[in-house]
Motif scaffolding. Structure first.
Motif, short mmCIF file in Angstrom:
data_model
loop_
_atom_site.label_atom_id
_atom_site.label_comp_id
_atom_site.label_asym_id
_atom_site.label_seq_id
_atom_site.Cartn_x
_atom_site.Cartn_y
_atom_site.Cartn_z
N ARG A 68 19.40 -12.99 95.28
CA ARG A 68 18.36 -12.06 94.83
C ARG A 68 17.08 -12.85 94.55
NH1 ARG A 68 22.36 -7.73 92.37
NH2 ARG A 68 23.38 -7.57 94.37
N PRO A 69 15.97 -12.43 95.14
CA PRO A 69 14.72 -13.15 94.87
C PRO A 69 14.41 -13.24 93.37
CG PRO A 69 14.44 -11.68 96.74
CD PRO A 69 15.80 -11.38 96.15
N ALA A 70 14.89 -12.27 92.58
CA ALA A 70 14.67 -12.35 91.13
C ALA A 70 15.33 -13.61 90.55
CB ALA A 70 15.23 -11.11 90.44
N ASP A 296 25.28 -21.78 82.95
CA ASP A 296 26.21 -20.71 83.32
C ASP A 296 25.55 -19.34 83.10
OD1 ASP A 296 26.47 -19.97 80.64
OD2 ASP A 296 28.39 -21.00 80.36
N SER A 297 26.31 -18.27 83.38
CA SER A 297 25.67 -16.94 83.35
C SER A 297 25.31 -16.50 81.94
CB SER A 297 26.58 -15.91 84.02
OG SER A 297 27.89 -16.00 83.48
N THR A 454 2.35 -22.90 90.69
CA THR A 454 2.10 -21.71 89.85
C THR A 454 3.36 -20.91 89.54
OG1 THR A 454 -0.06 -21.55 90.90
CG2 THR A 454 0.70 -19.61 89.69
N TYR A 455 4.13 -20.61 90.59
CA TYR A 455 5.21 -19.63 90.42
C TYR A 455 6.52 -20.32 90.00
CZ TYR A 455 2.02 -16.28 92.46
OH TYR A 455 0.94 -15.47 92.70
N LYS A 456 7.20 -19.69 89.02
CA LYS A 456 8.42 -20.25 88.43
C LYS A 456 9.60 -19.31 88.65
CE LYS A 456 6.09 -23.48 85.89
NZ LYS A 456 4.95 -23.67 86.81
N ASP A 457 10.82 -19.86 88.61
CA ASP A 457 12.00 -19.00 88.66
C ASP A 457 12.33 -18.49 87.25
OD1 ASP A 457 13.38 -20.99 87.30
OD2 ASP A 457 14.63 -21.58 88.99
N ARG A 458 13.42 -17.70 87.14
CA ARG A 458 13.76 -17.08 85.85
C ARG A 458 14.06 -18.12 84.78
NH1 ARG A 458 19.92 -16.51 86.08
NH2 ARG A 458 20.25 -18.18 87.55
N LEU A 463 9.13 -22.73 91.82
CA LEU A 463 9.72 -22.30 93.10
C LEU A 463 9.41 -23.34 94.16
CD1 LEU A 463 8.81 -18.49 93.31
CD2 LEU A 463 10.76 -19.57 92.17
N GLY B 13 31.44 -21.65 82.22
CA GLY B 13 31.13 -20.98 83.48
C GLY B 13 32.31 -20.14 83.90
N GLU B 87 14.58 -4.45 90.71
CA GLU B 87 15.15 -5.41 89.78
C GLU B 87 15.71 -6.64 90.48
OE1 GLU B 87 18.09 -2.69 88.02
OE2 GLU B 87 19.65 -3.93 88.93
N ARG B 88 16.02 -6.51 91.78
CA ARG B 88 16.55 -7.66 92.51
C ARG B 88 15.44 -8.56 93.07
NH1 ARG B 88 21.28 -4.91 96.30
NH2 ARG B 88 22.54 -4.11 94.59
N LEU B 89 14.21 -8.07 93.09
CA LEU B 89 13.15 -8.79 93.78
C LEU B 89 12.37 -9.71 92.83
CD1 LEU B 89 11.79 -6.20 96.33
CD2 LEU B 89 13.91 -7.49 96.30
N TYR B 90 11.58 -10.59 93.42
CA TYR B 90 10.75 -11.49 92.61
C TYR B 90 9.48 -10.74 92.21
CZ TYR B 90 8.39 -15.66 90.97
OH TYR B 90 7.75 -16.59 90.18
N GLN B 92 7.45 -11.59 89.42
CA GLN B 92 6.63 -12.31 88.45
C GLN B 92 5.22 -12.51 89.01
OE1 GLN B 92 8.21 -15.76 86.44
NE2 GLN B 92 10.29 -15.24 87.04
N GLY B 93 4.22 -12.45 88.10
CA GLY B 93 2.84 -12.68 88.50
C GLY B 93 2.54 -14.16 88.60
#
Lengths: 588, 230
Positions: A68-70, A296-297, A454-458, A463, B13, B87-90, B92-93
């Motif tokens: 998932r890109p998120a 972990d999750s 600029t862009y970061k992951d969760r 990135l 995990g 919700e699955r996509l990126y 973020q700004g």
């Protein structure tokens, strides 16, 4: 603060093809192996249940099996003067997630690279002279050769049960196979697939023009097969829900249908899923990996110490982890120095579409690797003297299935909605086919991977940034090869043909292929490569980084067969060389 | 042993050892919602979407319209589900326009695209035609849709082209997806094309070349006659 776990002999990052193969080989050696996978454990019955597997909306449109890109995205731009922006939804390529990785939803086309591919720069220079090399190209040799690679290709073929027909057995050309392939030590494990109408018609036309068509080597099996690990697969049913889908029939070879069922039973193997590696940890000298840190999750961080670290995720994550962990010097195109991120390449996708009035292809019948191909215009199988470019492509007809949200061919100029749209769509649906040309992608100085500013992951980590555009060399090649494909298309007698050579800038939106390669490449010179021919990091001898990230450029073939072979190659080097004398296997 | 480790293993995990984590009858079902109601659209929005989809896919001798095929219901249920919020996509700004090659960079998720876009469309129609979009004659609606597609109509406060592309893409998904998602009623689009749907075995047909097979289509939910007494 990461909690420290008991030491293991080996930690493997990612349980796709490469990680599963290496983990299995090293557990055979008696080593205690833990593998850490960022996605879930995949199971055929649960994740691609036959009652619900044939679902185009879920698997093709909503990309159920992809990362998932998120969770993990990349940023893209065509050149360094632009600001990279996130690929918010996967377009051009489809990275996987969970055990099996992208090997669950792949097409299954399983070529071996050609003998010349492993020493491409030397080969082209010897044949055409240094002056003939286009100035923009930064081609490199792999540091290995066919003789070293062939046994590992054979190991992969046996594990996956690949269907096909040999074209060259121990140097003897075989009727019905690909005469351009390198000499094989053995026939394919399973017989070639049966063919639908489109590939058959193409093969007839190609044969009349003097070409040598062959069945596309396929990881979708033609018959039941039990591999050397004792895992059994079933025959492909040509269901047409293949590329971007998991296989409900246990017919498509992937780590989950060939390796993991045997591996998971071993007492010296542990898989940790839904857990993402944050970085490889190094000792103070920076020349020894001490393990990995993962989350972990629930968000808890763990430190897993290990004597040997194997990084075997998808190309993008392999390179990002090396950049985040400070392994190797980041590549800088301005100064042409550093190696991490260098020689990022893709694949140059071309096609010719044919509209017929009098044919019915039943194009819903098929699979990702069901088809016929020719290799006359691939790599250096044709004389490049005076053409002004190098490279070429695998030309083939592989009807992957025609689920209609995504597969609705219409002639150019057709409206996108309304009555005319509908009648043209209905008319063309069963009577259209196309010939693809999956072509080479050669390295240039400006195409590379780096961390996005600029862009970061969760988790707050940068990135990966992809800077890529098609080299002039590859665009010329695309034009030339597509014209050759069009000659075959015309010989098939359609009402209309549409040539689609790759043109213009790389567009991240339409799907082209998931064949992203390079960024942590194999080679002989530590200043222009990151790993030696055993996939061992030059700077950190107890770290092996395995995958298509090691390709210094991409030939006109699908990469997975070579990823599998490199996994066996790295495992073999660890088993037969490294464990006996831990340290650098090739002097830097 | 495996069970013990699995239980205690949660601590570092999701740990898998010894056997595959397989349970009989465990499967991940598709995300569907029952019909008979609107989940996301207001009555005005539902009318507007129906008025769009019946022009994008008009009724003719090949099929019923997109409205009758359930495309609006399909879109409504998609918006209510995980797709509607991306919700699955990126997401973020910072959000910047970028080049065409960098793709969709809109900060608006599908729910916002419909809510804002449809409101903007109705506002534009009332200003220029004194009526809501759904109340306009078919030919006028076609002209407006063409204007949005070509970027010739500027809606107040929302990108008309983004609205058009979103609705067109979702309408085609609804018309051609499995009927379990609310569109493609009676597998109408599959019958029109000759696509047999969720069948999973063509071994008997793969070598029947250049033949019209006329296989009746099959949905994940089966065929209507499976549910009627013979």
């Amino acid at each position: 603060m990461a909690v420290k776990l008991p030491r293991k002999d080996v930690v493997v990052i990612g349980l796709g093809w490469a990680g599963s193969i290496i983990a299995n080989e090293l557990t055979d050696e008696g080593l205690d192996v833990v593998a850490i996978e960022r996605g879930p454990w995949r199971d055929t019955a649960r994740d691609f249940n036959i009652a619900t597997a044939a679902d185009e909306l879920r698997y093709n449109q909503r990309q159920e099996l992809m990362v998932r890109p998120a969770q993990n995205a990349i940023t893209v731009r065509n050149n360094a003067s632009q600001t990279a922006l996130p690929m918010r939804n996967w377009g051009s390529f489809h990275p996987g997630n969970g055990t099996g990785g992208a090997g669950n939803h792949w097409a299954g086309i399983t070529f071996r690279f050609g003998p010349d591919d492993f020493r491409l720069k030397s080969y082209l220079t010897e044949k055409y002279g240094a002056a003939a090399m286009p100035e923009e190209l930064t081609l490199q040799d792999w540091g290995t050769d066919w003789a070293e690679m062939e046994p590992h290709y054979a190991s992969f073929d046996r594990i996956a049960g690949i269907s096909g027909k040999a074209g060259n057995l121990n140097g003897v050309i075989q009727e019905g196979g690909n005469p351009f392939e390198g000499p094989r030590s053995e026939e394919y494990p399973t017989k070639p697939m049966r063919q639908p109408y489109g590939p058959t018609l193409f093969a007839e036309a190609a044969r009349k023009l003097g070409y040598k068509p062959f069945p596309v080597p396929s990881a979708l099996l033609s018959e039941a097969y039990t591999n050397p690990l004792g895992v059994t697969m079933g025959p492909c049913t040509f269901c047409g829900f293949c590329t971007n889908y998991g296989c409900a029939n246990y017919s498509k070879a992937s780590a989950i249908t060939t390796v993991l069922p045997a591996l998971v039973r071993k007492s010296n193997f542990t898989a940790v899923t839904n857990s993402e590696v944050l970085r490889v940890t190094l000792d103070r000298s920076g020349t020894r990996a001490t393990g990995v840190v993962y989350v972990d999750s629930s968000g808890q961080e763990w430190e897993q110490p290990a004597d040997l670290v194997v990084v075997s995720a998808f190309t993008f994550e392999n390179v990002r982890l090396m950049l985040l962990s400070g392994v190797g010097k980041p590549y800088d195109p301005a100064t042409n120095s550093g190696s991490t991120g260098r020689n990022y390449c893709y694949q140059t996708a071309n096609s010719v579409q044919m509209f017929f009035d009098d044919k019915n292809f039943n194009s819903f019948i098929g699979g990702g690797a069901v088809g016929m191909g020719i290799d006359e215009f691939n790599n250096d199988n044709f004389d490049h003297s005076g053409l002004g470019f190098f490279g070429g492509g695998s030309i083939r007809v592989t009807p992957i299935g025609a689920a209609p949200i995504g597969s609705r061919p219409t002639p150019p100029g057709t409206p996108r909605w309304g009555s005319k749209w509908k009648s043209e769509t209905q008319k063309a649906y069963l009577s259209t086919m196309s010939i693809g040309c999956e072509a080479s992608s050669y390295a240039i100085r400006g195409n590379y991977l780096s961390l996005d500013p600029t862009y970061k992951d969760r988790l707050g980590r940068p990135l990966l940034r992809v800077t890529f555009d098609f080299p002039e060399n590859d665009l010329k090649m695309a034009q030339y090869c597509t014209s050759r494909v069009a000659e075959i298309a015309r010989a098939m007698g359609p009402r209309q043909i549409v040539e689609r050579p790759m043109k213009g800038h790389w567009n991240s939106v339409p799907y082209q292929s998931s064949h992203v390669v390079g960024g942590f490449v194999m080679g002989t010179d530590p200043t222009t490569s990151s790993v030696n021919k055993y996939l061992q990091a030059w700077d950190v001898p107890n770290l092996f980084v395995v995958g298509a990230s090691a390709f210094p450029q991409n030939p006109g073939y699908n990469p997975t067969g070579t990823v599998g072979a490199l996994a066996f190659k790295a495992a073999d080097a660890i088993r037969t060389l490294y464990l006996k004398a831990p340290g650098a296997l090739v002097p830097a | 042993m495996a069970a013990l480790l699995a239980a205690s293993g949660k601590a570092f995990g999701d740990v898998i050892r010894g056997t595959q984590p397989f349970s009989p009858f465990d499967y991940a079902p598709p995300e569907t919602l029952p019909g008979g109601r609107w989940y996301f659209f207001s009555p005005d929005e539902a009318r507007a979407v129906e008025a769009i989809v019946e022009r994008l896919i008009p009724a003719d001798d090949l099929s019923v319209s997109g409205k009758e095929a359930g495309c609006a219901e399909f879109i409504d249920r998609q918006l209510a589900g995980s797709y509607g919020s991306y919700e699955r996509l990126y997401m973020q700004g910072p959000f910047q326009k970028g080049t065409p090659e960098q793709g969709d960079q809109s900060e608006f998720v599908p729910r916002a695209r419909y809510r804002r876009g449809l409101a903007a469309l109705d506002a534009w129609c009332r200003a220029s035609h004194s009526k809501a979009f759904a109340e306009l004659p078919g030919e006028t609606r076609d002209e407006i849709l063409s204007g949005l597609e070509a970027g010739k109509i500027e809606l107040p406060g929302f990108d008309g082209r983004l609205l058009f592309e979103t609705v067109l893409g979702n309408t085609m998904e609804g018309f051609f997806a499995d009927p379990i998602y609310g569109g493609n009623k009676d597998m109408v689009s599959w019958k029109m094309l000759g696509f047999p749907g969720a069948r999973y075995d063509y071994r008997d047909y793969v070598e029947r070349h250049n033949e019209k097979l006329d296989l009746p289509p099959l949905s994940i939910a089966g065929r209507p006659e499976w549910k009627t007494r013979g």
